[in-house]
Scaffold this motif. Structure first.
Motif, PDB file in Angstrom:
ATOM      1  N   HIS A 394       0.841  -1.205   0.000  1.00 51.32           N
ATOM      2  CA  HIS A 394       0.000   0.000   0.000  1.00 51.32           C
ATOM      3  C   HIS A 394       0.872   1.250   0.000  1.00 51.32           C
ATOM      4  O   HIS A 394       0.565   2.236  -0.694  1.00 51.32           O
ATOM      5  CB  HIS A 394      -0.916  -0.009   1.217  1.00 51.32           C
ATOM      6  N   ASP A 397       1.943   1.890  -3.438  1.00 54.73           N
ATOM      7  CA  ASP A 397       0.874   2.500  -4.239  1.00 54.73           C
ATOM      8  C   ASP A 397       0.786   4.006  -3.988  1.00 54.73           C
ATOM      9  O   ASP A 397       0.639   4.805  -4.924  1.00 54.73           O
ATOM     10  CB  ASP A 397      -0.465   1.847  -3.924  1.00 54.73           C
ATOM     11  N   THR A 400       3.717   5.847  -5.498  1.00 51.58           N
ATOM     12  CA  THR A 400       3.565   5.934  -6.953  1.00 51.58           C
ATOM     13  C   THR A 400       2.659   7.096  -7.344  1.00 51.58           C
ATOM     14  O   THR A 400       2.967   7.863  -8.265  1.00 51.58           O
ATOM     15  CB  THR A 400       3.008   4.611  -7.513  1.00 51.58           C
TER      16      THR A 400
END
Length: 509
Positions: A394, A397, A400
């Motif tokens: 997570h 993510d 990113t």
């Protein structure tokens, strides 16, 4: 368009009555209202004007919007907004605002020195105040009504309309070639950003992030009253200004803090808000909306130019316009993203060091402790291998999203295992961004002392205790030779502010 006052309000009589009862009366004005301050009271009277984006020419409308002002602002400042009262033809206060008398908003008066635009100039904005404000805004956004999916609020078309309108309205004032060229640049950059973000804007509407927000959240509409931060004076007169993406609502305050040169406060506010809300998907939109808010302020500066102003006064308004135009262009300019991680044991000060990077570099911090608590509310499930794997994925993510949106990202976790560090190094390489490690050096006795002190103080989300620390001390996998090349070592017993400042200075010179 401006509609003339249809009937003179009995303000002077009202002021005399207030003076007889309370002594000094302070009369403040904006382009849409009169505000009278007397004793412990404040009374706001809406001017019967029509500016297109608001229409107060009808008394029933003024009454409706007085009640809306109370309803909306009691969400954030219930102790400040007392109710709707009336002003009769003789300038006397009437407790019930019926259809025959002028409606007024009755508020509790507070010291204008406590308004944050004034307070910040004399007292500054400390970390506790900013953290409290960030969490209060998050709680407000979480509780705010969600726009119906079939409404026009928050659609890409609705979002872009006022952005485009700003440029149309501003151009009517411009005569200087340099100003016109700059506005062309800002409009081109705004349109390009909008087209790139259009799918994100639509997705935000679908996922419930378009809400009935505040609409006018800047330092002049926030006060520190009796030690408590209070947000007031939200938009009641125009639904399109109020119903927007929560990122748009927040961006106004971030823009205002940046304009006033409270850069560290703006950066801290954003990181703490995101940590509280978990809404890292807002990151691609923050600068776009901040630029829009800056252009609104630029336009208002031009609207404030009057023929009866002196040359110096008009020049002052043009200077304000250009300051906000410069700020909008700054928000829309390309940025340099980078990825940072911390390495250190619990109690070493990772979160303090990473927050210094936030405030010095403009990074966005993501704490593994916060994400673990958010996604695993049951403690029994929180520290399983499966939970740890989920949390690190997570964090990847989130990093990113932030990196692709142009933000320096700092991931605050222990990163004792080389495999976890390698995940983020690989991410940075894949996306093409610089990768750095902040290694916090701290001996075991000092770590134990810091943990005991933190536990005694309370208030930190980390659940690590001395037992956890003892286990961690056996788990650290040393940095590889390659990792040493992009690692900055920090000493836990020395001010992080100075150490981080030296790192940022070295990287930017």
């Amino acid at each position: 368009m401006n509609s003339p006052v249809t009937q003179a309000l009995p303000l002077e009589q009202f002021k005399r009555h207030l003076h007889d009862q309370y002594g000094e009366v302070v009369h403040l004005q904006t382009h849409i209202s009169h505000v009278l301050l007397a004793g412990p009271h404040a009374y706001k009277i809406k001017k019967p004007m029509d500016f297109g984006f608001l229409n107060f020419t009808d008394r029933d409308q003024r009454r409706f919007f007085c009640h809306e002002e109370i309803r909306l602002n009691r969400r954030l400042a219930p102790d400040l907004y007392l109710g709707v009262v009336g002003l009769d033809a003789d300038g006397r206060l009437v407790e019930t605002a019926n259809t025959q008398i002028e409606p007024m908003v009755h508020m509790r008066r507070f010291d204008q020195n406590d308004r944050l635009d004034n307070y910040a100039q004399t007292q500054g904005l400390d970390d506790v105040l900013i953290d409290d404000l960030a969490r209060q805004i998050d709680q407000f956004h979480q509780n705010a009504a969600i726009a119906p999916k079939d409404s026009h609020f928050g659609t890409p078309e609705t979002v872009y309309f006022p952005i485009n309108q700003n440029f149309e309205q501003i151009r009517g004032f411009l005569t200087d070639d340099a100003d016109q060229t700059q506005i062309d640049r800002i409009e081109t950059a705004s349109e390009a950003a909008f087209l790139a973000l259009k799918p994100t804007i639509a997705a935000r509407k679908s996922s419930g992030h378009v809400r009935e927000g505040h609409g006018d959240m800047h330092l002049g509409n926030i006060a520190r009253i009796n030690g408590k931060v209070m947000i007031f004076d939200g938009i009641e007169f125009n639904e399109d200004f109020r119903w927007s993406d929560t990122a748009n609502d927040l961006a106004f305050l971030l823009m205002d803090l940046t304009d006033r040169q409270f850069l560290g406060a703006a950066r801290r506010l954003l990181s703490v808000y995101l940590e509280s809300s978990g809404d890292y998907e807002a990151l691609p939109l923050i600068r776009f909306y901040a630029a829009y808010r800056a252009m609104v302020r630029a336009k208002i500066a031009l609207f404030g130019i009057r023929p009866d102003m002196s040359a110096d006064e008009q020049a002052g308004q043009w200077a304000i316009f250009r300051r906000y135009a410069d700020l909008a262009e700054q928000f829309l300019a390309p940025t340099e993203a980078s990825l940072w991680i911390t390495v250190g044991f619990s109690g070493s000060g990772k979160s303090l060091a990473s927050m210094e990077l936030v405030q010095s570099l403009g990074a966005v911090r993501v704490r593994s402790d916060a994400e673990r608590l958010r996604h695993f509310p049951e403690r029994a499930m929180r520290y399983t291998p499966e939970a740890t794997k989920y949390v690190y994925n997570h964090l990847i993510d989130i990093a990113t999203i932030g990196l692709n949106a142009g933000w320096p990202m700092i991931i605050d976790a222990t990163f004792l295992r080389a495999e976890h560090r390698a995940l983020f190094e690989q991410l940075a390489q894949t996306l093409g961004f610089p990768f750095h490690i902040l290694f916090i050096e701290c001996d075991a006795p000092t770590l134990r002392r810091y943990l005991r002190e933190r536990t005694a103080q309370g208030g930190d989300i980390s659940e690590a205790n001395e037992e956890v620390l003892e286990a961690q001390l056996q788990k650290l996998q040393p940095l590889t030779t390659a990792e040493h090349a992009y690692t900055y070592r920090l000493q836990c017993d020395t001010s992080f502010a100075g150490q981080i400042a030296d790192i940022v200075w070295a990287k930017t010179t």
